[in-house]
Design a protein around this motif. Structure first.
Motif, PDB file in Angstrom:
ATOM      1  N   LYS A 105      -4.462  -8.965   5.904  1.00 11.37           N
ATOM      2  CA  LYS A 105      -4.749  -7.523   5.855  1.00 11.37           C
ATOM      3  C   LYS A 105      -4.040  -6.803   4.705  1.00 11.37           C
ATOM      4  N   GLY A 106      -3.460  -7.564   3.756  1.00 12.56           N
ATOM      5  CA  GLY A 106      -2.963  -6.926   2.536  1.00 12.56           C
ATOM      6  C   GLY A 106      -1.459  -6.839   2.360  1.00 12.56           C
ATOM      7  N   ALA A 107      -0.683  -7.635   3.066  1.00 16.67           N
ATOM      8  CA  ALA A 107       0.774  -7.582   2.938  1.00 16.67           C
ATOM      9  C   ALA A 107       1.236  -7.814   1.493  1.00 16.67           C
ATOM     10  N   GLU A 108       0.518  -8.658   0.771  1.00 12.16           N
ATOM     11  CA  GLU A 108       0.917  -8.958  -0.609  1.00 12.16           C
ATOM     12  C   GLU A 108       0.853  -7.699  -1.490  1.00 12.16           C
ATOM     13  N   ARG A 109      -0.143  -6.869  -1.298  1.00 15.60           N
ATOM     14  CA  ARG A 109      -0.247  -5.616  -2.059  1.00 15.60           C
ATOM     15  C   ARG A 109       0.883  -4.653  -1.660  1.00 15.60           C
ATOM     16  N   LEU A 127       6.187  -2.184  -2.985  1.00 15.63           N
ATOM     17  CA  LEU A 127       7.618  -2.042  -2.694  1.00 15.63           C
ATOM     18  C   LEU A 127       8.460  -2.505  -3.879  1.00 15.63           C
ATOM     19  N   LYS A 128       8.120  -3.635  -4.467  1.00 15.59           N
ATOM     20  CA  LYS A 128       8.852  -4.148  -5.625  1.00 15.59           C
ATOM     21  C   LYS A 128       8.781  -3.150  -6.782  1.00 15.59           C
ATOM     22  N   PRO A 188      -0.401   0.151   0.463  1.00 12.91           N
ATOM     23  CA  PRO A 188       0.449   0.461  -0.693  1.00 12.91           C
ATOM     24  C   PRO A 188       0.660   1.962  -0.914  1.00 12.91           C
ATOM     25  N   ASP A 189      -0.368   2.773  -0.654  1.00 15.22           N
ATOM     26  CA  ASP A 189      -0.224   4.218  -0.884  1.00 15.22           C
ATOM     27  C   ASP A 189       0.702   4.897   0.132  1.00 15.22           C
ATOM     28  N   LYS A 190       1.035   4.237   1.245  1.00 12.74           N
ATOM     29  CA  LYS A 190       1.964   4.798   2.239  1.00 12.74           C
ATOM     30  C   LYS A 190       3.429   4.509   1.889  1.00 12.74           C
TER      31      LYS A 190
END
Length: 183
Positions: free
Chosen positions: A110-114, A119-120, A165-167
């Motif tokens: 569900k997109g954890a990598e993005r 975060l990085k 990512p936008d959150k």
């Protein structure tokens, strides 16, 4: 092998070295090392000793690792080799807020990598690192048991579900604001 006894007897400044090493570690760890030295292979307890040091300080600092090497009478290269080989040892202090991103199957799909990439980018650090201000550390983890909320981010045991990512900026801002209010 009892070579450590010969070293103590032939090192001119052993007493000073020993005194410095004992100042770098808490009493219970020194006592544990002394007990280990009574056994046939005291170096076999190196991992346990380093775990105790990390539990006490939160990480393995150079001074503490050097003290362990001196008191256990093993080369510093062996101590640092063990500390860098095992992933559960940290060589830098953790931030006040530990961010763990679930990389289990549900979160990954569900997109954890993005989320990790964002975060990085926002923090300017990689996994296993801490921000310069000491506020945030970033780690990946296998499963946080919240698959229905995937992707999941945990910050000091507070769970954020369905993170995109936008959150990320707003989530990080909550913790930065806490610091501003505390000052």
């Amino acid at each position: 092998m009892c070579a450590h006894h010969n070293i103590q007897q032939t090192t001119d400044n052993w007493k000073e070295v020993e005194e410095f090493a004992k100042k770098a570690l808490p009493g219970q760890i020194i006592e544990f090392i002394e007990e280990c030295k009574k056994e046939a292979n005291p170096e076999s307890k190196l991992i346990k000793i380093l775990q105790l040091v990390q539990e006490h300080y939160g990480f393995l600092g150079k001074t503490q690792m050097d003290a362990v090497a001196q008191l256990l009478q093993v080369p510093m290269a062996k101590v640092s080799g063990v500390a860098t080989f095992y992933h559960f040892f940290r060589l830098v202090p953790r931030g006040k807020y530990l961010i763990r991103v679930c990389l289990g199957t549900a979160c990954y799909v569900k997109g954890a990598e993005r989320v990790v990439d964002k975060l990085k980018e926002e923090l300017g650090i990689q996994f296993g690192e801490t921000t310069k201000d000491g506020l945030f550390s970033l780690e990946g983890t296998r499963c946080l048991g919240c698959c229905g909320l995937a992707p999941v981010v945990e910050i000091n045991e507070e769970i954020f579900g369905q993170v995109t990512p936008d959150k990320i900026p707003a989530i990080l801002e909550q913790y930065s604001e806490k610091e501003t209010e505390a000052q």
